[in-house]
Design a protein around this motif. Sequence first.
Motif, PDB file in Angstrom:
ATOM      1  N   SER A 126      11.650   3.892   1.406  1.00 21.79           N
ATOM      2  CA  SER A 126      10.417   4.235   2.084  1.00 21.79           C
ATOM      3  C   SER A 126      10.525   5.641   2.654  1.00 21.79           C
ATOM      4  O   SER A 126      11.590   6.050   3.129  1.00 21.79           O
ATOM      5  CB  SER A 126      10.131   3.244   3.222  1.00 21.79           C
ATOM      6  OG  SER A 126       8.924   3.571   3.878  1.00 21.79           O
ATOM      7  N   ASP A 127       9.418   6.373   2.588  1.00 23.10           N
ATOM      8  CA  ASP A 127       9.300   7.697   3.193  1.00 23.10           C
ATOM      9  C   ASP A 127       8.052   7.703   4.067  1.00 23.10           C
ATOM     10  O   ASP A 127       6.926   7.505   3.570  1.00 23.10           O
ATOM     11  CB  ASP A 127       9.193   8.790   2.123  1.00 23.10           C
ATOM     12  CG  ASP A 127      10.480   8.934   1.337  1.00 23.10           C
ATOM     13  OD1 ASP A 127      11.484   9.328   1.940  1.00 23.10           O
ATOM     14  OD2 ASP A 127      10.464   8.653   0.124  1.00 23.10           O
ATOM     15  N   LEU A 128       8.242   7.924   5.354  1.00 27.52           N
ATOM     16  CA  LEU A 128       7.157   7.868   6.320  1.00 27.52           C
ATOM     17  C   LEU A 128       7.084   9.162   7.102  1.00 27.52           C
ATOM     18  O   LEU A 128       8.104   9.822   7.325  1.00 27.52           O
ATOM     19  CB  LEU A 128       7.345   6.690   7.285  1.00 27.52           C
ATOM     20  CG  LEU A 128       7.500   5.300   6.656  1.00 27.52           C
ATOM     21  CD1 LEU A 128       7.839   4.279   7.732  1.00 27.52           C
ATOM     22  CD2 LEU A 128       6.244   4.901   5.897  1.00 27.52           C
ATOM     23  N   SER A 170      13.068   8.723   6.279  1.00 29.71           N
ATOM     24  CA  SER A 170      13.359   8.240   4.933  1.00 29.71           C
ATOM     25  C   SER A 170      14.525   7.270   5.027  1.00 29.71           C
ATOM     26  O   SER A 170      15.570   7.606   5.598  1.00 29.71           O
ATOM     27  CB  SER A 170      13.720   9.412   4.008  1.00 29.71           C
ATOM     28  OG  SER A 170      14.124   8.945   2.742  1.00 29.71           O
ATOM     29  N   THR A 206       9.445  12.791  10.432  1.00 25.98           N
ATOM     30  CA  THR A 206       9.550  12.199   9.096  1.00 25.98           C
ATOM     31  C   THR A 206      10.767  11.290   9.057  1.00 25.98           C
ATOM     32  O   THR A 206      11.810  11.591   9.654  1.00 25.98           O
ATOM     33  CB  THR A 206       9.684  13.272   7.999  1.00 25.98           C
ATOM     34  OG1 THR A 206      10.940  13.942   8.133  1.00 25.98           O
ATOM     35  CG2 THR A 206       8.544  14.273   8.085  1.00 25.98           C
ATOM     36  N   LYS A 245       4.695  11.002  10.531  1.00 25.74           N
ATOM     37  CA  LYS A 245       3.656  10.830  11.537  1.00 25.74           C
ATOM     38  C   LYS A 245       3.621  12.054  12.436  1.00 25.74           C
ATOM     39  O   LYS A 245       4.661  12.596  12.813  1.00 25.74           O
ATOM     40  CB  LYS A 245       3.904   9.579  12.379  1.00 25.74           C
ATOM     41  CG  LYS A 245       2.771   9.275  13.346  1.00 25.74           C
ATOM     42  CD  LYS A 245       2.975   7.962  14.072  1.00 25.74           C
ATOM     43  CE  LYS A 245       1.813   7.678  15.016  1.00 25.74           C
ATOM     44  NZ  LYS A 245       1.983   6.384  15.729  1.00 25.74           N
ATOM     45  N   ASP A 291       0.826  -1.203   0.000  1.00 26.02           N
ATOM     46  CA  ASP A 291       0.000   0.000   0.000  1.00 26.02           C
ATOM     47  C   ASP A 291       0.868   1.264   0.000  1.00 26.02           C
ATOM     48  O   ASP A 291       0.579   2.244   0.695  1.00 26.02           O
ATOM     49  CB  ASP A 291      -0.943  -0.015   1.203  1.00 26.02           C
ATOM     50  CG  ASP A 291      -2.086   0.979   1.054  1.00 26.02           C
ATOM     51  OD1 ASP A 291      -2.371   1.365  -0.104  1.00 26.02           O
ATOM     52  OD2 ASP A 291      -2.663   1.376   2.069  1.00 26.02           O
ATOM     53  N   GLU A 292       1.962   1.197  -0.803  1.00 27.88           N
ATOM     54  CA  GLU A 292       2.881   2.314  -1.025  1.00 27.88           C
ATOM     55  C   GLU A 292       3.696   2.695   0.203  1.00 27.88           C
ATOM     56  O   GLU A 292       4.310   3.768   0.243  1.00 27.88           O
ATOM     57  CB  GLU A 292       2.135   3.550  -1.543  1.00 27.88           C
ATOM     58  CG  GLU A 292       1.452   3.332  -2.889  1.00 27.88           C
ATOM     59  CD  GLU A 292       0.860   4.616  -3.446  1.00 27.88           C
ATOM     60  OE1 GLU A 292       0.883   5.630  -2.721  1.00 27.88           O
ATOM     61  OE2 GLU A 292       0.382   4.595  -4.591  1.00 27.88           O
ATOM     62  N   TYR A 293       3.721   1.821   1.209  1.00 30.14           N
ATOM     63  CA  TYR A 293       4.622   2.055   2.334  1.00 30.14           C
ATOM     64  C   TYR A 293       6.069   1.753   1.945  1.00 30.14           C
ATOM     65  O   TYR A 293       7.008   2.230   2.577  1.00 30.14           O
ATOM     66  CB  TYR A 293       4.219   1.188   3.533  1.00 30.14           C
ATOM     67  CG  TYR A 293       3.139   1.804   4.370  1.00 30.14           C
ATOM     68  CD1 TYR A 293       3.461   2.651   5.428  1.00 30.14           C
ATOM     69  CD2 TYR A 293       1.802   1.561   4.099  1.00 30.14           C
ATOM     70  CE1 TYR A 293       2.459   3.235   6.198  1.00 30.14           C
ATOM     71  CE2 TYR A 293       0.795   2.139   4.862  1.00 30.14           C
ATOM     72  CZ  TYR A 293       1.124   2.978   5.902  1.00 30.14           C
ATOM     73  OH  TYR A 293       0.143   3.546   6.657  1.00 30.14           O
ATOM     74  N   LEU A 294       6.255   0.969   0.906  1.00 30.80           N
ATOM     75  CA  LEU A 294       7.584   0.563   0.449  1.00 30.80           C
ATOM     76  C   LEU A 294       7.626   0.680  -1.061  1.00 30.80           C
ATOM     77  O   LEU A 294       6.617   0.473  -1.744  1.00 30.80           O
ATOM     78  CB  LEU A 294       7.883  -0.872   0.891  1.00 30.80           C
ATOM     79  CG  LEU A 294       9.346  -1.318   0.896  1.00 30.80           C
ATOM     80  CD1 LEU A 294      10.147  -0.495   1.905  1.00 30.80           C
ATOM     81  CD2 LEU A 294       9.429  -2.798   1.243  1.00 30.80           C
ATOM     82  N   ASN A 295       8.791   1.006  -1.584  1.00 28.81           N
ATOM     83  CA  ASN A 295       8.958   1.144  -3.022  1.00 28.81           C
ATOM     84  C   ASN A 295      10.138   0.296  -3.467  1.00 28.81           C
ATOM     85  O   ASN A 295      11.247   0.427  -2.934  1.00 28.81           O
ATOM     86  CB  ASN A 295       9.190   2.614  -3.390  1.00 28.81           C
ATOM     87  CG  ASN A 295       9.048   2.872  -4.877  1.00 28.81           C
ATOM     88  OD1 ASN A 295       8.242   2.232  -5.543  1.00 28.81           O
ATOM     89  ND2 ASN A 295       9.824   3.805  -5.398  1.00 28.81           N
TER      90      ASN A 295
END
Length: 779
Positions: free
Chosen positions: A502-504, A516, A514, A506, A454-458
């Motif tokens: 991944s870029d997160l 990365s 953030t 919260k 679900d686009e949490y990882l690329n």
Amino acid sequence: MPFIWALCGHFLANLSKLGTINLRQLWWCKLIKIFKFLSVILLFCLNLLNAKVQNVELIADDVVKNGDIITATGNVIIYSQDYFVTADRAVYDQKDEVAELFGNVNSMRGLNEASRANYVKLDFKNDLQEADANFIMDKDGEIWMQNDKTCVDSEYYRIKGGAVSSCNVSDPDWKIKFSSAKMNKESKFLHIFNPVFYVSDYPVLYLPYFGFPTDKTRRTGLLPPEIGYIGSEGAYYKQPIYFAPYESWDFQIDPQIRSRRGVGVYGTFRFADSPYSYGEIRGGMFENKSKHQKRLELANKQHHGFEIQYDRSRLVKHLIDGDFKENLWLDFTKLNDLEYYDLVSKGGIDDDSANSLVTSRLNYYLTTDNHYFGLYARYYLDTAKLNSENLFKNNDTVQEIPTLHYHKFVDNFALPNLLYSVDTKAHNYIRDDGVEARHYELNIPVSFSMPLFDEYLNLIIGENLYFSYIDWDKKYNYANGEFSTDNSTAYINNYHLISLQSDLAKSYENFFHTVSFGLDLLIPWYQKGDIDDRLFKYYRYDYDKENSKINKSALNNVKSSLYYEDNFINELSDDYTHDSLAGRFTQYFYDGNGRKFIRHMIKQRYDFDEDEFGELDHSIDFYFKNGLRLGNRFLYSHKYHSFDRIRSYAGYSNDYFSGSLTHSYEYRKFSEDRDRYTKDNYFIANLALNLPNYYKLFGRVDYDLQRDYTKMWRVGVTHNRKCWNFSFVYQEDIEPKNTNKQNYEKASKEQGFYFFVNFYPFGGVGYDFSINHDYTEQN
């Protein structure tokens, strides 16, 4: 039309004098006054837009005409194409077009000049003006003048008994009182006679004459000189001469004399050959006396050089239609030693980057949204070789002339998530003595990306092709008594790249976070060819250019006339030729107002072929709300268990204090086993304290920890107001010297006081006193 408006204004003014007995009449009077004011402004604007035969208009509360003489009292307003004047009373002669104004005379002439006086006489026909007890303000030059009497004609302002300043009118920090003065209307140059310079209310200097421009127009003339005494060089005098014949260019020539050392001249030509370009050409020469050259062991009797700088943002854009950007930058320097810089002025050029290797550059680029083209050139001048016993002087220094660069920006191919780019370069390495080469490079990365979870990882799968081809010139191998040439080298490298990224982000109750991170697995696939580690070099007298070979007569002397040198073309690093896994991690913290307060980054690579970790790259920065900043970055070698680079800093600033501490350490190796290396280890401290009454105390220390000496330190105080400022500094520093024996290994230590004061707008004066003596690590 002006007459009708004036009549209406006069009628309304008289109407306002009628008795008022109730509130409704009071409001009616206020409306009349407002309408009167608007009428005056409208009349003034119409008169400026439409030149009429009648060029003087007069409005007042009470106007009486007796023949050609008009007497006006009460809120008098007189205006023409040049003036807008108000006064308590006025007498106007219509025939001679002369007006005399009395009491609270406020005058505006043009857009920038305003004055106030008790009495003013205006001759509109002959463009003459007289005033008593006059105060004049020049808004453009931001200066004011008080005087006893002013006479103005078509060419000059002529003034008797006055004072001039650019500071606060009520209590100026400085002012100049004078017996008389005159200012040219066209040139805006003020001539002052018998001036006395005051600081506050205290006289500090008298001169029979002083002059300065009151605007920022460039003018031909003499600039402030530099005068001093240098212990080893004698009396010093430099007189800059400035020429400004046109708006598009100017020229400055700086002749100088040092009584014990010699004479010289420097010059600067500045020009703007188009609205989007600017350039400078600088040059100079200094001739040493033979005794001075011998006494100081200087390598050259004459120091000379020239510099060219040119910046142009449009070169072919006006010839070719298209949506693109371009820029040309040229920075060229030619000199025989670094003394050329040191002799520009008494203090030389304060440039810490100056070293024995002088680099000239030419850069040009043309770019669109999809393509980039660049043309570069580098010319290196090693002044240490020029002034040593080196046989080749600068002839064996490799030059990059030119390099062509094309880049295709990242674009998709067939699929939206299938990306590619192209980068290619062509280098031309030349020199008079030694191996030359033409080097061609091509790099094509292709990648395919796919979102996961679900686009949490690329997931990114990439292929990279690198091709290098070198066409050597004047390269020879010697074996079995024979010479052979090897004129080309080809190298191909292809590797696979698998990346997870991944870029997160919260949001928490009090901060925002953030993250990365990514992992890159590199797998080499196909490699062929190699770049020679060392090259064969020869002396010029052994080379037969006509037959492109070494002379047979040189074979008996081959050991003394030929030797190897290190390759000047770099190979691909192990990062692209070994199986490896690299990880990177970056995070930011923000407070509730969006202010960043932590930045943290770490990178680490592991080489499977060598079974070892690469350098660890780590940095962290803290930004506190009170203005404090802390940070550190280091590169750590797992192989040698040592730090290759460390940089730490701390800084703080508020309305009253600012300071910073910086520590830098760098270990540079020149061989794999580290038996040849250099170390730099130093710290820099800066402090500044804002004191009351616009004073600031400041200081700086540069300390070399590796060599255990203070490279430079200074302490000073400055006072900064809009109308004037001054600085007082004490400084000690150590600088290299070029001699015919030590080749910049000898240094001089300079200790000096520096004082500079500037009075806006006519400039300032400076004074410095310094002592030089030879410095070595032993003393």
